[in-house]
Design an enzyme around this catalytic site. Structure first.
Site, PDB file in Angstrom:
ATOM      1  N   SER A 268      18.555  24.277   4.126  1.00 56.73           N
ATOM      2  CA  SER A 268      19.985  24.033   3.883  1.00 56.73           C
ATOM      3  C   SER A 268      20.189  22.525   3.850  1.00 56.73           C
ATOM      4  O   SER A 268      19.566  21.806   4.632  1.00 56.73           O
ATOM      5  CB  SER A 268      20.851  24.595   5.011  1.00 56.73           C
ATOM      6  OG  SER A 268      22.185  24.155   4.858  1.00 56.73           O
TER       7      SER A 268
ATOM      8  N   THR B 156      22.874  28.901  -0.264  1.00 59.74           N
ATOM      9  CA  THR B 156      21.667  28.753   0.554  1.00 59.74           C
ATOM     10  C   THR B 156      21.832  29.472   1.880  1.00 59.74           C
ATOM     11  O   THR B 156      20.928  30.154   2.358  1.00 59.74           O
ATOM     12  CB  THR B 156      21.390  27.259   0.816  1.00 59.74           C
ATOM     13  OG1 THR B 156      21.379  26.585  -0.421  1.00 59.74           O
ATOM     14  CG2 THR B 156      20.067  27.043   1.527  1.00 59.74           C
TER      15      THR B 156
ATOM     16  N   ASN C  80      17.921  36.761   1.839  1.00 57.14           N
ATOM     17  CA  ASN C  80      16.540  36.828   1.343  1.00 57.14           C
ATOM     18  C   ASN C  80      15.547  36.723   2.485  1.00 57.14           C
ATOM     19  O   ASN C  80      14.546  37.432   2.531  1.00 57.14           O
ATOM     20  CB  ASN C  80      16.266  35.727   0.315  1.00 57.14           C
ATOM     21  CG  ASN C  80      16.997  35.984  -0.983  1.00 57.14           C
ATOM     22  OD1 ASN C  80      17.421  37.106  -1.260  1.00 57.14           O
ATOM     23  ND2 ASN C  80      17.169  34.951  -1.793  1.00 57.14           N
TER      24      ASN C  80
ATOM     25  N   LYS D 112      12.551  42.051   7.491  1.00 62.10           N
ATOM     26  CA  LYS D 112      12.527  43.426   8.037  1.00 62.10           C
ATOM     27  C   LYS D 112      11.412  44.241   7.380  1.00 62.10           C
ATOM     28  O   LYS D 112      10.845  45.117   7.995  1.00 62.10           O
ATOM     29  CB  LYS D 112      13.884  44.107   7.860  1.00 62.10           C
ATOM     30  CG  LYS D 112      14.167  44.584   6.461  1.00 62.10           C
ATOM     31  CD  LYS D 112      15.362  45.517   6.399  1.00 62.10           C
ATOM     32  CE  LYS D 112      15.488  46.008   4.958  1.00 62.10           C
ATOM     33  NZ  LYS D 112      16.460  47.003   4.731  1.00 62.10           N
TER      34      LYS D 112
ATOM     35  N   TYR E 201      29.444  24.516   4.772  1.00 59.75           N
ATOM     36  CA  TYR E 201      28.325  24.406   5.706  1.00 59.75           C
ATOM     37  C   TYR E 201      28.592  25.205   6.978  1.00 59.75           C
ATOM     38  O   TYR E 201      27.820  26.106   7.324  1.00 59.75           O
ATOM     39  CB  TYR E 201      28.095  22.934   6.045  1.00 59.75           C
ATOM     40  CG  TYR E 201      26.903  22.697   6.933  1.00 59.75           C
ATOM     41  CD1 TYR E 201      25.612  22.767   6.424  1.00 59.75           C
ATOM     42  CD2 TYR E 201      27.058  22.398   8.281  1.00 59.75           C
ATOM     43  CE1 TYR E 201      24.511  22.551   7.234  1.00 59.75           C
ATOM     44  CE2 TYR E 201      25.970  22.181   9.099  1.00 59.75           C
ATOM     45  CZ  TYR E 201      24.695  22.250   8.579  1.00 59.75           C
ATOM     46  OH  TYR E 201      23.604  22.041   9.383  1.00 59.75           O
TER      47      TYR E 201
ATOM     48  N   LYS F 155      26.928  28.699   7.885  1.00 62.62           N
ATOM     49  CA  LYS F 155      26.043  28.909   9.038  1.00 62.62           C
ATOM     50  C   LYS F 155      26.563  30.048   9.923  1.00 62.62           C
ATOM     51  O   LYS F 155      25.777  30.803  10.500  1.00 62.62           O
ATOM     52  CB  LYS F 155      25.946  27.627   9.869  1.00 62.62           C
ATOM     53  CG  LYS F 155      25.120  26.534   9.200  1.00 62.62           C
ATOM     54  CD  LYS F 155      23.643  26.874   9.165  1.00 62.62           C
ATOM     55  CE  LYS F 155      22.822  25.727   8.613  1.00 62.62           C
ATOM     56  NZ  LYS F 155      21.416  26.090   8.403  1.00 62.62           N
TER      57      LYS F 155
ATOM     58  N   ARG G 185      23.700  10.697   6.788  1.00 61.71           N
ATOM     59  CA  ARG G 185      24.234  10.867   8.138  1.00 61.71           C
ATOM     60  C   ARG G 185      24.232   9.521   8.859  1.00 61.71           C
ATOM     61  O   ARG G 185      23.613   8.560   8.400  1.00 61.71           O
ATOM     62  CB  ARG G 185      23.424  11.914   8.907  1.00 61.71           C
ATOM     63  CG  ARG G 185      23.969  13.291   8.679  1.00 61.71           C
ATOM     64  CD  ARG G 185      23.123  14.356   9.306  1.00 61.71           C
ATOM     65  NE  ARG G 185      21.883  14.548   8.563  1.00 61.71           N
ATOM     66  CZ  ARG G 185      20.978  15.459   8.882  1.00 61.71           C
ATOM     67  NH1 ARG G 185      21.156  16.236   9.920  1.00 61.71           N
ATOM     68  NH2 ARG G 185      19.885  15.590   8.159  1.00 61.71           N
TER      69      ARG G 185
HETATM   70  O1  LIG Z   1      23.631  17.831  13.692  1.00 59.95           O
HETATM   71  C1  LIG Z   1      24.665  18.464  13.865  1.00 59.95           C
HETATM   72  O2  LIG Z   1      24.985  18.904  14.937  1.00 59.95           O
HETATM   73  C2  LIG Z   1      25.525  18.753  12.675  1.00 59.95           C
HETATM   74  O3  LIG Z   1      26.382  17.675  12.421  1.00 59.95           O
HETATM   75  C3  LIG Z   1      26.273  16.920  11.275  1.00 59.95           C
HETATM   76  O4  LIG Z   1      27.554  16.412  11.059  1.00 59.95           O
HETATM   77  P1  LIG Z   1      28.002  15.086  11.735  1.00 59.95           P
HETATM   78  O5  LIG Z   1      27.856  15.088  13.210  1.00 59.95           O
HETATM   79  O6  LIG Z   1      29.370  14.804  11.247  1.00 59.95           O
HETATM   80  O7  LIG Z   1      26.931  14.056  11.191  1.00 59.95           O
HETATM   81  P2  LIG Z   1      27.023  12.559  10.683  1.00 59.95           P
HETATM   82  O8  LIG Z   1      27.314  12.519   9.219  1.00 59.95           O
HETATM   83  O9  LIG Z   1      25.774  11.915  11.122  1.00 59.95           O
HETATM   84  O10 LIG Z   1      28.294  11.912  11.396  1.00 59.95           O
HETATM   85  C4  LIG Z   1      28.327  11.639  12.760  1.00 59.95           C
HETATM   86  C5  LIG Z   1      29.560  10.786  13.031  1.00 59.95           C
HETATM   87  O11 LIG Z   1      29.350   9.496  12.506  1.00 59.95           O
HETATM   88  C6  LIG Z   1      30.372   9.155  11.580  1.00 59.95           C
HETATM   89  N1  LIG Z   1      29.771   8.324  10.509  1.00 59.95           N
HETATM   90  C7  LIG Z   1      28.878   8.826   9.669  1.00 59.95           C
HETATM   91  C8  LIG Z   1      28.272   8.034   8.712  1.00 59.95           C
HETATM   92  C9  LIG Z   1      28.658   6.700   8.622  1.00 59.95           C
HETATM   93  O12 LIG Z   1      28.154   5.916   7.772  1.00 59.95           O
HETATM   94  N2  LIG Z   1      29.577   6.234   9.489  1.00 59.95           N
HETATM   95  C10 LIG Z   1      30.152   7.007  10.434  1.00 59.95           C
HETATM   96  O13 LIG Z   1      30.999   6.538  11.209  1.00 59.95           O
HETATM   97  C11 LIG Z   1      30.956  10.470  11.112  1.00 59.95           C
HETATM   98  O14 LIG Z   1      32.285  10.309  10.683  1.00 59.95           O
HETATM   99  C12 LIG Z   1      30.813  11.316  12.352  1.00 59.95           C
HETATM  100  O15 LIG Z   1      31.904  11.108  13.185  1.00 59.95           O
HETATM  101  C13 LIG Z   1      25.911  17.727  10.076  1.00 59.95           C
HETATM  102  O16 LIG Z   1      26.983  18.461   9.639  1.00 59.95           O
HETATM  103  C14 LIG Z   1      24.851  18.687  10.294  1.00 59.95           C
HETATM  104  O17 LIG Z   1      23.671  18.095   9.853  1.00 59.95           O
HETATM  105  C15 LIG Z   1      24.544  19.153  11.643  1.00 59.95           C
HETATM  106  O18 LIG Z   1      24.402  20.527  11.709  1.00 59.95           O
END
Ligand SMILES: O=C(O)[C@H]1O[C@H](OP(=O)(O)OP(=O)(O)OC[C@H]2O[C@@H](n3ccc(=O)[nH]c3=O)[C@H](O)[C@@H]2O)[C@H](O)[C@@H](O)[C@@H]1O
Length: 351
Positions: free
Chosen positions: A96, A113, A120, A125, A163, A167, A204
């Protein structure tokens, strides 16, 4: 004896002798005639056939030998359903997109996905395989810290729904198959995991901040930076293996309970990289969960698992990996760019 033979021959009269001689002559002419009537081409063909026969004879012999040899593992397609063996003793369903900019880029694909893809996988099973689903902390933003008993609170029509709803339904499918079809399932709810070998353009926060700090670009904090996350190094994989081999079929949180605000996190990465980058505040990402920290008591108690690599050590390993990748990419003249999340409206500002 000799006398007797001479007496028998002399006893035959001339007429019979002539008759025998004529018959012998006819027989001789008949055989010779057949041979001489064959065309040169036919004789040639006969010779070739004979040569082929001679060449094939040892091969035929070999095939007869091989047919007698009993194979220990005959090809599966020749086996009856009952005798077919399967390799998939276990299935880790980790597929995913996971980074918000990536999964929001193509929400339909993300949903497919997590729904059709999971269905899938549940064909497990048919072969009696055990299935481990990589679920997510995203199933429950709202209460804090999150333990496995909380059922979650998500916006079903928001940009993250592809997402987090994907999930959630994947978990629902797993448990429906478990109840109805007896499929063995394991569900790991994974919290913000990072590490070496993650994609530099993942989008991320960990990869964005490290890349920005290494390139001397501003670190982009979305919103005020007061939202929190708890980051887990990729040695979390050991937790997945322990869960797979356990007898726990209910969901289990895997992550690091050490919680930081995103602003603190930006400063930590800046100092570890020893970077002069500024911190830039961009508009808040839409539907961004505000607080997140896993309650991992269940994993500790039932799996004997807890994070081993401290946050700073994990970050240093990842920074080292990213800087080597950057050198490599510079030689190939390719400059990676951090990806932006979907924002609420607003203006950027710098601290
Ligand atoms: O790992 C997890 O538990 C889940 O959370 C992630 O989502 P998120 O926590 O929002 O991931 P990021 O994009 O890394 O963001 C983390 C925090 O940093 C912030 N951020 C992100 C990127 C950036 O450049 N600047 C920034 O401040 C976002 O707004 C958020 O508050 C993803 O949705 C999933 O990969 C995952 O399942």
């Amino acid at each position: 004896m000799m006398k007797r033979i001479i007496w028998m021959i002399s006893g035959l009269n001339r007429r019979i002798m002539k008759l025998l001689f004529a018959l012998a002559l006819i027989a001789y002419i008949a055989v010779w005639g057949t041979y001489t009537n064959m065309s040169i081409q036919e004789i040639g063909e006969m010779k070739i056939e004979q040569q082929i026969e001679d060449a094939v004879a040892p091969l035929k012999e070999k095939i007869r030998d091989l047919e007698q040899f009993s194979q220990k593992y005959p090809p599966v397609k020749f086996l009856s359903e009952k005798d077919r063996k399967r390799i998939l003793d276990q299935i880790y369903h980790l597929a995913s997109p996971a980074s918000p900019p990536n999964y929001m880029y193509n929400p339909i694909k993300t949903l497919k996905t997590n729904t059709i893809g999971t269905l899938n996988m549940l064909l497990a099973k048919r072969v009696g395989a055990r299935l481990l689903l990589a679920s997510t902390s995203e199933v429950y933003p709202e209460v804090h810290p999150q333990n496995e008993e909380y059922w979650g609170h998500v916006n079903p029509i928001g940009p993250r729904a592809c997402y987090d709803e994907g999930k959630r339904v994947a978990e629902t499918m797993c448990y429906a198959y478990m109840k109805q079809e007896g499929v063995e399932v394991r569900v790991a709810r994974i919290f913000n995991t990072f590490g070496s070998r993650m994609h530099m353009n993942d989008g991320r926060v960990v990869s964005n901040f490290i890349l920005q700090a290494l390139q001397g670009e501003p670190l982009t904090v979305y919103g005020t930076g007061s939202q929190t996350r708890a980051f887990q190094y990729v040695d979390l994989v050991n937790g997945l293996v322990l869960l797979m081999n356990s007898n726990i079929s209910s969901p289990v949180n895997l992550g690091n309970p050490e919680e930081h605000t995103i602003f603190e996190f930006a400063r930590l990465i800046k100092s570890l990289v020893v970077s002069r980058s500024q911190i830039q505040f961009l508009p808040e990402a839409q539907d961004d969960p505000q607080r997140r920290r896993p309650d991992i008591r269940k994993a500790k108690m039932m799996l004997g698992w807890e994070p081993v690599v401290p946050l700073e050590e994990g970050l240093n390993k990842t920074i080292h990996y990213f800087s080597r990748e950057l050198e490599h990419q510079a030689n190939n003249q390719y400059i990676p760019k951090p990806k932006a999340a979907r924002m609420k409206k607003g203006r950027p500002r710098h601290n």
